[in-house]
Design a protein around this motif. Structure first.
Motif, PDB file in Angstrom:
ATOM      1  N   ARG A  90      -3.035   1.372  -9.410  1.00 50.23           N
ATOM      2  CA  ARG A  90      -3.494   1.438  -8.021  1.00 50.23           C
ATOM      3  C   ARG A  90      -4.845   0.745  -7.946  1.00 50.23           C
ATOM      4  O   ARG A  90      -5.770   1.076  -8.681  1.00 50.23           O
ATOM      5  N   THR A 135       2.757  10.185  -3.869  1.00 45.88           N
ATOM      6  CA  THR A 135       1.478  10.253  -4.587  1.00 45.88           C
ATOM      7  C   THR A 135       1.670  10.906  -5.948  1.00 45.88           C
ATOM      8  O   THR A 135       1.149  10.418  -6.954  1.00 45.88           O
ATOM      9  N   PRO A 182      -7.979  -0.876  -5.243  1.00 42.73           N
ATOM     10  CA  PRO A 182      -8.516  -0.801  -3.871  1.00 42.73           C
ATOM     11  C   PRO A 182      -8.045  -1.991  -3.038  1.00 42.73           C
ATOM     12  O   PRO A 182      -7.892  -3.106  -3.551  1.00 42.73           O
ATOM     13  N   ASP A 183      -7.818  -1.749  -1.770  1.00 36.49           N
ATOM     14  CA  ASP A 183      -7.461  -2.809  -0.830  1.00 36.49           C
ATOM     15  C   ASP A 183      -8.758  -3.477  -0.393  1.00 36.49           C
ATOM     16  O   ASP A 183      -9.655  -2.809   0.132  1.00 36.49           O
ATOM     17  N   ASP A 222      -9.449  -2.843   3.387  1.00 38.18           N
ATOM     18  CA  ASP A 222      -9.499  -1.478   3.916  1.00 38.18           C
ATOM     19  C   ASP A 222      -9.767  -0.525   2.754  1.00 38.18           C
ATOM     20  O   ASP A 222      -8.887  -0.248   1.955  1.00 38.18           O
ATOM     21  N   ARG A 223     -10.961  -0.024   2.671  1.00 39.88           N
ATOM     22  CA  ARG A 223     -11.353   0.770   1.499  1.00 39.88           C
ATOM     23  C   ARG A 223     -10.624   2.106   1.413  1.00 39.88           C
ATOM     24  O   ARG A 223     -10.647   2.758   0.384  1.00 39.88           O
ATOM     25  N   ARG A 224      -9.937   2.522   2.485  1.00 40.21           N
ATOM     26  CA  ARG A 224      -9.172   3.772   2.442  1.00 40.21           C
ATOM     27  C   ARG A 224      -7.821   3.586   1.762  1.00 40.21           C
ATOM     28  O   ARG A 224      -7.211   4.550   1.317  1.00 40.21           O
ATOM     29  N   ARG A 225      -7.348   2.361   1.717  1.00 32.98           N
ATOM     30  CA  ARG A 225      -6.020   2.072   1.158  1.00 32.98           C
ATOM     31  C   ARG A 225      -6.079   1.705  -0.304  1.00 32.98           C
ATOM     32  O   ARG A 225      -7.064   1.170  -0.782  1.00 32.98           O
ATOM     33  N   ARG A 226      -4.979   1.979  -0.974  1.00 34.13           N
ATOM     34  CA  ARG A 226      -4.809   1.571  -2.369  1.00 34.13           C
ATOM     35  C   ARG A 226      -3.564   0.695  -2.431  1.00 34.13           C
ATOM     36  O   ARG A 226      -2.526   1.034  -1.874  1.00 34.13           O
ATOM     37  N   HIS A 254       0.842  -1.195   0.000  1.00 35.43           N
ATOM     38  CA  HIS A 254       0.000   0.000   0.000  1.00 35.43           C
ATOM     39  C   HIS A 254       0.879   1.248   0.000  1.00 35.43           C
ATOM     40  O   HIS A 254       2.065   1.195   0.315  1.00 35.43           O
TER      41      HIS A 254
END
Length: 97
Positions: free
Chosen positions: A79, A65, A81-82, A85-89, A49
């Motif tokens: 990139r 970034t 989605p994790d 954890d939807r906030r992580r890429r 990530h």
């Protein structure tokens, strides 16, 4: 000057010369040191990530970034989605890389 100091300075000089030569060859391929470091680490840590990669590279997350945005636009990095954890890429190299 002690022997340890001389050896240390020699190692430092050799490392600098290797970096300069590698940077020159990378520039011929259109890469900067920052770009090839991102690609090199991603090749070894597929699926890492962004925050972890920033820590590995010892750079500010915002700087990474920007690099990732450029590499993604060029089709070298993807990139995703994790799933946990939807906030992580999560980061992956593409075939083009």
């Amino acid at each position: 000057m002690t022997r340890d100091t001389t050896v240390g300075l020699s190692v430092h000089d050799v490392a600098r010369m290797i970096r300069r030569d590698f940077d020159r060859r990378a520039r011929e391929e259109g890469l900067t040191r920052a770009r090839w470091q991102v690609l090199w680490h991603l090749a070894r840590h597929q699926g890492v990530h962004q925050a972890a990669l920033a820590e590995i590279l010892d750079v500010a997350p915002i700087s990474l970034t920007r690099q990732l945005e450029r590499l993604e636009q060029e089709g070298l990095v993807e990139r995703r989605p994790d799933p946990s954890d939807r906030r992580r890429r999560r980061l992956y190299l593409t075939e083009a890389a």
